[in-house]
Design a protein around this motif. Sequence first.
Motif, PDB file in Angstrom:
ATOM      1  N   VAL A 204      34.523  30.204  42.508  1.00  0.00           N
ATOM      2  CA  VAL A 204      35.589  31.208  42.514  1.00  0.00           C
ATOM      3  C   VAL A 204      35.162  32.343  41.587  1.00  0.00           C
ATOM      4  N   GLY A 205      35.167  33.568  42.101  1.00  0.00           N
ATOM      5  CA  GLY A 205      34.725  34.686  41.272  1.00  0.00           C
ATOM      6  C   GLY A 205      35.574  35.918  41.462  1.00  0.00           C
ATOM      7  N   HIS A 206      35.907  36.568  40.357  1.00  0.00           N
ATOM      8  CA  HIS A 206      36.659  37.819  40.389  1.00  0.00           C
ATOM      9  C   HIS A 206      35.737  38.977  40.031  1.00  0.00           C
ATOM     10  N   SER A 207      35.717  40.018  40.851  1.00  0.00           N
ATOM     11  CA  SER A 207      34.987  41.249  40.552  1.00  0.00           C
ATOM     12  C   SER A 207      33.515  40.959  40.230  1.00  0.00           C
ATOM     13  N   MET A 208      33.090  41.193  39.007  1.00  0.00           N
ATOM     14  CA  MET A 208      31.711  40.891  38.614  1.00  0.00           C
ATOM     15  C   MET A 208      31.392  39.421  38.827  1.00  0.00           C
ATOM     16  N   PHE A 233      36.264  34.664  46.905  1.00  0.00           N
ATOM     17  CA  PHE A 233      35.935  35.973  46.328  1.00  0.00           C
ATOM     18  C   PHE A 233      37.241  36.719  46.073  1.00  0.00           C
ATOM     19  N   VAL A 234      37.453  37.165  44.841  1.00  0.00           N
ATOM     20  CA  VAL A 234      38.689  37.847  44.461  1.00  0.00           C
ATOM     21  C   VAL A 234      38.362  39.240  43.931  1.00  0.00           C
ATOM     22  N   GLY A 235      38.825  40.266  44.621  1.00  0.00           N
ATOM     23  CA  GLY A 235      38.655  41.639  44.151  1.00  0.00           C
ATOM     24  C   GLY A 235      37.228  41.990  43.819  1.00  0.00           C
ATOM     25  N   THR A 236      36.314  41.733  44.735  1.00  0.00           N
ATOM     26  CA  THR A 236      34.903  41.945  44.442  1.00  0.00           C
ATOM     27  C   THR A 236      34.239  42.820  45.507  1.00  0.00           C
ATOM     28  N   MET A 382      44.931  38.399  40.046  1.00  0.00           N
ATOM     29  CA  MET A 382      45.210  37.003  39.663  1.00  0.00           C
ATOM     30  C   MET A 382      46.162  36.933  38.478  1.00  0.00           C
ATOM     31  N   LEU A 383      46.316  38.042  37.728  1.00  0.00           N
ATOM     32  CA  LEU A 383      47.307  38.108  36.657  1.00  0.00           C
ATOM     33  C   LEU A 383      48.597  38.767  37.119  1.00  0.00           C
ATOM     34  N   GLU A 384      48.464  39.725  38.015  1.00  0.00           N
ATOM     35  CA  GLU A 384      49.622  40.491  38.480  1.00  0.00           C
ATOM     36  C   GLU A 384      50.467  39.702  39.479  1.00  0.00           C
TER      37      GLU A 384
END
Length: 408
Positions: A204-208, A233-236, A382-384
């Motif tokens: 699981v990875g966000h952005s970078m 993939f989250v926001g990447t 993932m925070l919002e």
Amino acid sequence: MSETSAEDVVATAAVAAAGWRRAGIAGAAIGVIAAGAAAGVAVERLTVGRGMRKKARLALDASGPYGSLRGLPGRAVADDGTELYYEVDEVEPDGGTSPAGGGAGVAVPAGSGSRRRRLFGRKDPAPLTVVFSHGYCLGQDSWHFQRAALRGLVRTVHWDQRSHGRSERGRAQAQGVPLGIDQLGRDLEAVIAAAAPEGPLVLVGHSMGGMTMMALADLFPELIRDRVAAVAFVGTSSGKLGEVNFGLPVAGVNAVRRVLPGVLKALGSQTELVERGRRATADLFAGLIKRYSFGSRDVDPAVARFAERLIESTPIDVVAEFYPAFTEHDKSAALPAFRDLPVLILAGDKDLVTPSSHSEAIADELPDAELVIVPDAGHLVMLEHPETVTDRLADLLVRIGAVPAEAR
């Protein structure tokens, strides 16, 4: 409650810009940014005094529960000797969580695992591990909500990328070696080797962090083929980040692209001065952080402050050090390594940093993937909107049998 006028806002921006001008070429650009931030949060500043805002930040820092989860600590060693900090949340045989690392690490009926080992000398199979990789200027705690939700259900690993969080400053970069996304892929492989040397993996990875996963696939395709059970993939982005306009008009974004590399280099060489400036202009930069982190207006103030703290904790020389790697990043050729896997691709529809069109481009390369575009969400989706991200991630884990369906 004390108040501040529009003139106070402009004056604050002017003072900030004057301070930044001491850093040379960076001054003009930072002055513009500071003024823009002041304009962006002027309404709030008209009604809430500076002293009150400072007290509010301190109160949120003292009471906010976010980022408080801890697990079994460990350190992996990268190929250049950099120590990478990670934490493991184990799952005990009775289904409970052992932040201290106790238990067999796999959920089985109470007592059955120990009885089997005692009678037959056999070990339980290595458990599935979900490995979370965070984004630029963040840290492992940016996954706070997802980590809390998955505790007790599945084994997880959370790590800090080099020069971020509790990990060591990149040794190669300290010696002048430019940072590339491939280095981050090798770092992730080192973390997996140390924290989850056996058993299936979910990445699981966000952005970078998502880019880091793509680099891992590019450099270690056999690891993806042999061990990875699913990917999120989250926001990447897989590339073309140099074309992102950050929500700016054409003239503005062209100017930013032209001067930003030099500005960051100048800032990175004036670390002490710049860090003082960041602290002195915290109100102004809080406006920028909120604009580029979130897409909705009603973000929990404690969550917004938590995001500020994560970003503020990244030293300016690290910010400068990592930035060039993103304009050079292109891992679209690595995406086919994920084609035979269950894949979740998720992004906010108002993400100004890695726009949702970049997630759609990844989905074009992975046509069987689930693509989720979250309304009213920015880069820190993932925070919002933690419930949405957690729900889709849980669904992915249910699909591969990593957690029971009722756990959702």
